[in-house]
Design a protein around this motif. Sequence first.
Motif, short mmCIF file in Angstrom:
data_model
loop_
_atom_site.label_atom_id
_atom_site.label_comp_id
_atom_site.label_asym_id
_atom_site.label_seq_id
_atom_site.Cartn_x
_atom_site.Cartn_y
_atom_site.Cartn_z
N UNK A 136 0.80 -1.23 0.00
CA UNK A 136 0.00 0.00 0.00
C UNK A 136 0.84 1.28 0.00
N UNK A 137 2.16 1.16 0.10
CA UNK A 137 2.99 2.36 0.04
C UNK A 137 2.87 2.99 -1.36
N UNK A 138 2.51 4.25 -1.40
CA UNK A 138 2.41 4.96 -2.67
C UNK A 138 1.08 4.84 -3.38
N UNK A 139 0.09 4.19 -2.77
CA UNK A 139 -1.23 4.12 -3.40
C UNK A 139 -1.81 5.54 -3.47
N UNK A 159 -8.02 -15.57 -3.42
CA UNK A 159 -7.70 -15.13 -4.78
C UNK A 159 -6.29 -14.59 -4.91
N UNK A 160 -5.64 -14.30 -3.78
CA UNK A 160 -4.24 -13.88 -3.81
C UNK A 160 -4.00 -12.43 -4.13
N UNK A 161 -5.07 -11.66 -4.42
CA UNK A 161 -4.85 -10.24 -4.71
C UNK A 161 -5.62 -9.33 -3.76
N UNK A 162 -6.42 -9.91 -2.86
CA UNK A 162 -7.14 -9.10 -1.87
C UNK A 162 -6.73 -9.49 -0.45
N UNK A 175 -1.88 -10.72 -8.50
CA UNK A 175 -1.25 -11.45 -7.40
C UNK A 175 -0.26 -10.54 -6.70
N UNK A 176 -0.39 -10.41 -5.39
CA UNK A 176 0.36 -9.40 -4.66
C UNK A 176 1.87 -9.56 -4.78
N UNK A 177 2.33 -10.81 -4.93
CA UNK A 177 3.78 -11.05 -4.95
C UNK A 177 4.39 -10.78 -6.32
N UNK A 178 3.57 -10.47 -7.33
CA UNK A 178 4.07 -10.29 -8.70
C UNK A 178 4.34 -8.82 -9.01
N UNK A 179 5.09 -8.61 -10.09
CA UNK A 179 5.38 -7.24 -10.52
C UNK A 179 4.14 -6.53 -11.03
N UNK A 180 3.11 -7.31 -11.38
CA UNK A 180 1.87 -6.69 -11.89
C UNK A 180 1.13 -5.94 -10.79
N UNK A 181 1.41 -6.25 -9.55
CA UNK A 181 0.79 -5.53 -8.42
C UNK A 181 1.66 -4.32 -8.09
N UNK A 182 1.15 -3.15 -8.37
CA UNK A 182 1.87 -1.90 -8.14
C UNK A 182 0.98 -0.95 -7.34
N UNK A 185 -2.00 0.04 -9.32
CA UNK A 185 -3.03 -0.98 -9.56
C UNK A 185 -3.83 -1.30 -8.30
N UNK A 186 -3.39 -0.75 -7.18
CA UNK A 186 -3.95 -1.12 -5.88
C UNK A 186 -5.00 -0.12 -5.41
N UNK A 187 -6.12 -0.66 -4.94
CA UNK A 187 -7.20 0.14 -4.35
C UNK A 187 -7.47 -0.34 -2.94
N UNK A 188 -7.87 0.58 -2.10
CA UNK A 188 -8.23 0.23 -0.72
C UNK A 188 -9.68 0.65 -0.50
#
Length: 631
Positions: A136-139, A159-162, A175-182, A185-188
């Motif tokens: 969540x840093x930089x969201x 699901x690995x992304x929530x 997927x949180x551990x992947x480079x695609x999660x930035x 791309x992240x919402x709270x």
Amino acid sequence: MRFQHFGLETLVSLIFLATHVYAKPDSNDINAGCPTPPKFESIKVVELGLPPVSPSNAVGACSSSINPHRSGCIDQTSQTNSGNFLPDGNHIVATLNFVGAPAAPDPASIYSGLHLVIIRTNGTTFKNGDSWKCITCGVPASQMNGTTALDVYPQAFRDGHRVLVGNNIVDGHAALETDACTPNSTWIYPIRWNVAANGTGAGGSIRELRIHPDNVHLGFNAFTAVGESSFFSRLSFNPKPTIGDPISARYDLDNVTMFFNSGNSPEYVISGKNLSINPYAINVGEFRGFSKTGKEAYYIGPTFESDNIDMTAIDLTTGETRRITQYPGYIDPIDASFDDQWQVILDTRFTNRTDFMDGMRHVPPLNDIIAVGAAASIRNNGARRYFQPWLLNRNGDCGTYYGQRINAEGDGSNGAVNDPNWNGMADPRWSWDDTKISYWQTLVVSPACGGSNPLPCPMSTAQGGRTSRIMLATLTNRKPIFSPQAAEASDVVPWGTPYTPGMTLPSSSPLPAGNYTLHGKSSGYASVQLIENAAKTGLSTVVANYYNYSDDGRNVLNGYENVTAGALTTTTEKLDWYSNLTSHGDTYSTKVTGPGGFHFTIDLFTNIFDANGTLTTTVDGVAYKQPYNFA
């Protein structure tokens, strides 16, 4: 042996725990069909790496010399909250408090405040060389409207992304551990429980959230006008709400059901002049989570024995309840393995913290009518907690089986995995393949040490003097299992009470004052006097005289107990206690107060214990005395 002293006695007790786990048998279960206790397992416990500690909270204190990767530093004394594993089994979720970041526009300025992170558990690192990744840093602020603190109980969805964290759901949309999660791309999203009949307002205050294994439903607790109540609900994503705050994308709690049954026979039943006790009554006090099949909910509810706080499970469909723990003490956090055959718990067992009042077994929970809150609060000594992690099979405590302490190995020295100055916190969690368990601990700090109670404060051996740590326990002989997705639960809890926004919550009726008789299931009786308080708003005193009282036909109780409870403030209680009990049978036990009785006050939230007089329980010649006053 008292864990308030951390010298030779502690080392002796730790050696004992490493080789023995069976003591204080519950004779209700002996020879009553308990399965053969499982053999102890080989367990390896290690500490996981965390970001470096900042030398101060000042802007820029987390310099490149402290963290060359420029990926943040954490506060020395703030708590770390760890949670469960990501589905890949190689990461756990946690929340950390980042401090000392440089000012914007430095790219490292995003590492500031409470954030959700994932931490590698397999010894590898991310591309930048860190064993952690901040999610969540930089969201952007526009992607976190209406959210609250990302603080406690982080729980990853399947699901690995929530991730549920605090009263929010973080969605990395990959997927949180992947480079695609930035960060972009992240919402709270905040979670909202509507409590207003017209749907307006900020919603109700919720706490202790736990995801149901179907990843669709949510259990939670709430402080209400009737005390603390627990609920079951469906999580529904609402992308464009038109009413109720916040007016932004959020998760709503729909089809809410209160874990309460108005037609249920209560724990204490009065019929004429007779009193009976049914601890298996449906009375969900504080909800603590779900079994991994999703069929049961765990909770702290009615006590089975006086002053002994145990865990109970209830079937969400049938309402059938079962007792999980029995050993004297206090249990709170619990998590079931994915095959539902094991549990990891955090418990005060074998610390002797509460044995002075609950070490005598098979005493009916009569003074608990007025004193259970105070009895439960003794589990902590201010900032010092007495929780340690234990492995139990599904049957729980049974006969002479009381589980295996997970971190028993070690010499008990400063910083060791079994150092008693490091105390377990909520919640321990199983990996999805049932081979690993994560839990986190905090080091006792002032004012719970450093004075006359209990001894000098320990020095932290963790990096930077950190006072929180995350531990990984690997059950080395277990083979990974496949854990299928739990079936989606029904929105309907047949024995529960559907919640309608704005409704007045139901509650149990208070017991009437009077003189009653409690008959032993096997022999004898107790004469019981329930006395109303001066304001006539409830009971203040319970007096019980036992005459050859026995529920199991082997343990016989005689003597008296007289307890008066009163509120000094909204959170502080004062108890005046007089006991002279004797029990003979499987053990010979006494529970006796000093000549002037035992008088103590305790704050139910800060756990500050202050007593005058004495209360001592002796079991087969071993005396268990009250803790020292908090100083």
